[in-house]
Motif scaffolding. Structure first.
Motif, PDB file in Angstrom:
ATOM      1  N   PHE A 109       0.854  -1.181   0.000  1.00 43.00           N
ATOM      2  CA  PHE A 109       0.000   0.000   0.000  1.00 43.00           C
ATOM      3  C   PHE A 109       0.890   1.230   0.000  1.00 43.00           C
ATOM      4  CE2 PHE A 109       0.363  -0.643   4.626  1.00 43.00           C
ATOM      5  CZ  PHE A 109       0.548   0.651   5.102  1.00 43.00           C
ATOM      6  N   VAL A 110       0.330   2.357  -0.395  1.00 46.50           N
ATOM      7  CA  VAL A 110       1.053   3.617  -0.460  1.00 46.50           C
ATOM      8  C   VAL A 110       0.508   4.528   0.628  1.00 46.50           C
ATOM      9  CG1 VAL A 110       1.543   5.640  -1.905  1.00 46.50           C
ATOM     10  CG2 VAL A 110       1.484   3.363  -2.928  1.00 46.50           C
ATOM     11  N   LEU A 111       1.385   5.321   1.231  1.00 53.03           N
ATOM     12  CA  LEU A 111       0.948   6.301   2.222  1.00 53.03           C
ATOM     13  C   LEU A 111       1.620   7.629   1.949  1.00 53.03           C
ATOM     14  CD1 LEU A 111       3.148   6.979   4.765  1.00 53.03           C
ATOM     15  CD2 LEU A 111       2.826   4.539   5.039  1.00 53.03           C
ATOM     16  N   GLU A 112       1.044   8.667   2.528  1.00 49.93           N
ATOM     17  CA  GLU A 112       1.563  10.024   2.360  1.00 49.93           C
ATOM     18  C   GLU A 112       1.807  10.621   3.736  1.00 49.93           C
ATOM     19  OE1 GLU A 112      -0.233  14.148   0.549  1.00 49.93           O
ATOM     20  OE2 GLU A 112      -0.659  12.277  -0.536  1.00 49.93           O
ATOM     21  N   ASP A 113       2.940  11.284   3.904  1.00 43.95           N
ATOM     22  CA  ASP A 113       3.221  11.950   5.177  1.00 43.95           C
ATOM     23  C   ASP A 113       2.619  13.359   5.183  1.00 43.95           C
ATOM     24  OD1 ASP A 113       4.991  13.653   3.809  1.00 43.95           O
ATOM     25  OD2 ASP A 113       6.771  12.967   4.877  1.00 43.95           O
ATOM     26  N   LEU A 114       2.896  14.107   6.225  1.00 44.09           N
ATOM     27  CA  LEU A 114       2.339  15.455   6.381  1.00 44.09           C
ATOM     28  C   LEU A 114       2.724  16.411   5.259  1.00 44.09           C
ATOM     29  CD1 LEU A 114       3.041  16.036  10.188  1.00 44.09           C
ATOM     30  CD2 LEU A 114       0.857  15.441   9.106  1.00 44.09           C
ATOM     31  N   ASP A 115       3.876  16.155   4.628  1.00 44.58           N
ATOM     32  CA  ASP A 115       4.407  17.055   3.612  1.00 44.58           C
ATOM     33  C   ASP A 115       4.139  16.616   2.181  1.00 44.58           C
ATOM     34  OD1 ASP A 115       6.040  19.177   5.124  1.00 44.58           O
ATOM     35  OD2 ASP A 115       6.612  17.285   6.080  1.00 44.58           O
ATOM     36  N   GLY A 116       3.432  15.510   2.015  1.00 43.53           N
ATOM     37  CA  GLY A 116       3.160  15.018   0.670  1.00 43.53           C
ATOM     38  C   GLY A 116       4.226  14.092   0.130  1.00 43.53           C
TER      39      GLY A 116
END
Length: 131
Positions: A109-116
């Motif tokens: 799966f892919v995730l994104e942090d606070l900064d994109g």
């Protein structure tokens, strides 16, 4: 065995807007610990192993690129229980993509942090990773 070889990747550096805020996010969601804190820069470890370095950047560049108009990640994390991790991150309001099972290639799966910054998460039972 020959010496002077590359043994692996020690850590990856990613740009963030606020090092402190970003570090708190990674500690909260992944249990990393903070080391080597300097002005605008710090290291995130898993126990005694370096994982990521965060560097404060006012520039809009992020750890992401595009292929055929689709955003892609540059870093893949490895998990021993991707289903549990995916559920926990979803419950923690982390931007995560759908969990996919690609058979012999593993689960992702892919995730994104606070900064994109984008990250891929991978679980595969037939791959040896030494920690």
């Amino acid at each position: 065995m020959e010496s002077g070889r590359i043994l692996g990747i020690a850590y990856n550096v990613i740009p963030v807007k606020d090092v402190e805020k970003s570090a708190e996010w990674f500690v909260k969601h992944f249990g990393f610990n903070i080391r080597n804190k300097r002005d605008g820069y710090l290291s995130l470890f898993r126990e005694n192993r370096p994982i990521l370095d965060l560097i404060q950047s006012e520039h809009d560049s992020r750890a992401v690129f595009e292929v055929n108009g689709r955003k892609r990640w540059v870093i893949t994390f490895f998990s021993d229980d991707i289903v549990s991790l995916h559920s926990r991150l979803q419950a923690g309001d982390v931007k995560v993509g759908n969990l996919s099972d690609e058979g012999k290639y593993g689960k992702f799966f892919v995730l994104e942090d606070l900064d994109g910054n984008l990250f891929d998460v991978w679980e595969h039972r037939d791959c040896e990773l030494v920690y």
